[in-house]
Design a protein around this motif. Sequence first.
Motif, PDB file in Angstrom:
ATOM      1  N   UNK A   1       7.417  -7.047  -6.700  1.00  9.48           N
ATOM      2  CA  UNK A   1       6.797  -5.804  -6.250  1.00  9.48           C
ATOM      3  C   UNK A   1       7.345  -4.670  -7.099  1.00  9.48           C
ATOM      4  N   UNK A   2       6.437  -3.887  -7.685  1.00  7.67           N
ATOM      5  CA  UNK A   2       6.783  -2.759  -8.543  1.00  7.67           C
ATOM      6  C   UNK A   2       6.263  -1.472  -7.923  1.00  7.67           C
ATOM      7  N   UNK A   3       6.764  -0.344  -8.422  1.00 12.20           N
ATOM      8  CA  UNK A   3       6.208   0.927  -8.001  1.00 12.20           C
ATOM      9  C   UNK A   3       7.010   2.090  -8.543  1.00 12.20           C
ATOM     10  N   UNK A   4       6.410   3.269  -8.442  1.00 16.72           N
ATOM     11  CA  UNK A   4       7.078   4.492  -8.884  1.00 16.72           C
ATOM     12  C   UNK A   4       7.917   5.034  -7.738  1.00 16.72           C
ATOM     13  N   UNK A   5       9.153   5.393  -8.037  1.00 16.62           N
ATOM     14  CA  UNK A   5      10.064   5.973  -7.056  1.00 16.62           C
ATOM     15  C   UNK A   5      10.147   7.476  -7.299  1.00 16.62           C
ATOM     16  N   UNK A   6       9.484   8.294  -6.452  1.00 17.18           N
ATOM     17  CA  UNK A   6       9.528   9.744  -6.663  1.00 17.18           C
ATOM     18  C   UNK A   6      10.909  10.346  -6.441  1.00 17.18           C
ATOM     19  N   UNK A   7      11.777   9.648  -5.697  1.00 10.80           N
ATOM     20  CA  UNK A   7      13.133  10.155  -5.471  1.00 10.80           C
ATOM     21  C   UNK A   7      13.960  10.032  -6.756  1.00 10.80           C
ATOM     22  N   UNK A   8      13.892   8.853  -7.396  1.00  7.04           N
ATOM     23  CA  UNK A   8      14.633   8.625  -8.645  1.00  7.04           C
ATOM     24  C   UNK A   8      13.846   9.068  -9.870  1.00  7.04           C
ATOM     25  N   UNK A   9      12.534   9.277  -9.688  1.00  7.09           N
ATOM     26  CA  UNK A   9      11.694   9.704 -10.809  1.00  7.09           C
ATOM     27  C   UNK A   9      11.513   8.621 -11.849  1.00  7.09           C
ATOM     28  N   UNK A  10      11.479   7.340 -11.413  1.00  5.52           N
ATOM     29  CA  UNK A  10      11.336   6.242 -12.371  1.00  5.52           C
ATOM     30  C   UNK A  10      10.612   5.065 -11.729  1.00  5.52           C
ATOM     31  N   UNK A  11      10.125   4.163 -12.587  1.00  8.69           N
ATOM     32  CA  UNK A  11       9.440   2.952 -12.170  1.00  8.69           C
ATOM     33  C   UNK A  11      10.483   1.912 -11.775  1.00  8.69           C
ATOM     34  N   UNK A  12      10.266   1.230 -10.655  1.00  8.01           N
ATOM     35  CA  UNK A  12      11.249   0.288 -10.133  1.00  8.01           C
ATOM     36  C   UNK A  12      10.639  -1.092  -9.875  1.00  8.01           C
ATOM     37  N   UNK A  13      11.467  -2.134  -9.995  1.00 12.09           N
ATOM     38  CA  UNK A  13      11.113  -3.440  -9.456  1.00 12.09           C
ATOM     39  C   UNK A  13      11.823  -3.525  -8.103  1.00 12.09           C
ATOM     40  N   UNK A  14      11.063  -3.565  -7.027  1.00  4.52           N
ATOM     41  CA  UNK A  14      11.635  -3.514  -5.683  1.00  4.52           C
ATOM     42  C   UNK A  14      11.932  -4.893  -5.099  1.00  4.52           C
ATOM     43  N   UNK A  15      11.033  -5.838  -5.332  1.00  2.00           N
ATOM     44  CA  UNK A  15      11.197  -7.181  -4.775  1.00  2.00           C
ATOM     45  C   UNK A  15      11.039  -8.181  -5.904  1.00  2.00           C
ATOM     46  N   UNK A  16      11.941  -9.154  -5.976  1.00  2.00           N
ATOM     47  CA  UNK A  16      11.840 -10.234  -6.951  1.00  2.00           C
ATOM     48  C   UNK A  16      12.097 -11.535  -6.187  1.00  2.00           C
ATOM     49  N   UNK A  17      11.119 -12.441  -6.196  1.00  2.00           N
ATOM     50  CA  UNK A  17      11.221 -13.670  -5.400  1.00  2.00           C
ATOM     51  C   UNK A  17      12.427 -14.520  -5.784  1.00  2.00           C
ATOM     52  N   UNK A  18      12.943 -14.325  -6.992  1.00  2.00           N
ATOM     53  CA  UNK A  18      14.106 -15.105  -7.433  1.00  2.00           C
ATOM     54  C   UNK A  18      15.365 -14.758  -6.641  1.00  2.00           C
ATOM     55  N   UNK A  19      15.315 -13.636  -5.911  1.00  2.00           N
ATOM     56  CA  UNK A  19      16.484 -13.198  -5.143  1.00  2.00           C
ATOM     57  C   UNK A  19      16.502 -13.705  -3.700  1.00  2.00           C
TER      58      UNK A  19
END
Length: 197
Positions: A114-132
């Motif tokens: 799961x990816x998305x833009x984080x307006x708090x950090x002002x950057x694109x993030x990978x939020x969920x990775x099934x490998x974890x």
Amino acid sequence: MKLLKKLAIAACTMTFMVCNLAFAKFVVLDDVHFDKQHSAKNYKIVSVDNGIPTEIRLKAGNYGYTRMTVKQNKKLVYITDLLTEDNIHHMQRVQDQDSGRIFYLLSQFRHATAFGYDPVKGSWQEYINSKNYYTGYDKPHANLIVNKDNELELSFFVFGDGVPNHIYQFFWDNKANWFGYRDLGYYVFKDGKNHKV
């Protein structure tokens, strides 16, 4: 009469607390399926996400990879190569109804993110990775979707009659500015529904 009024207020307060503990609902804004044959075409989602013009592009690259690029305000902010393997990819653009945040769910055979833009950090993030996450299987398929009940779920499964899926359910936590989750354990899909094992 005063006692009844106090009880009614207490009941409303308790109901509100229970509602807050319930898992958030997600709305699917775009739903895209593509395979090795079709990913050779430029695949593009253009939208305004979290107030920012956003373009997600998927394009087949060399050596069995699909390149994903993300542009915001026409500026390249994220690039990654996704292993195409030999099965279907699935992407959903979804919105958390409580926060209004937009996320991209990508499932590709044995891997989901799961990816998305984080307006708090002002950057694109990978939020969920099934490998974890613990799968319960040696080489399971991974699927990250919004299910028919509008819940965000990650399931690990192998094909076969009666083989249970290992399912995680996610919610957006505004305080943590990240996803929280609950491990639901194992379910078998039967008669159009998941049944707890």
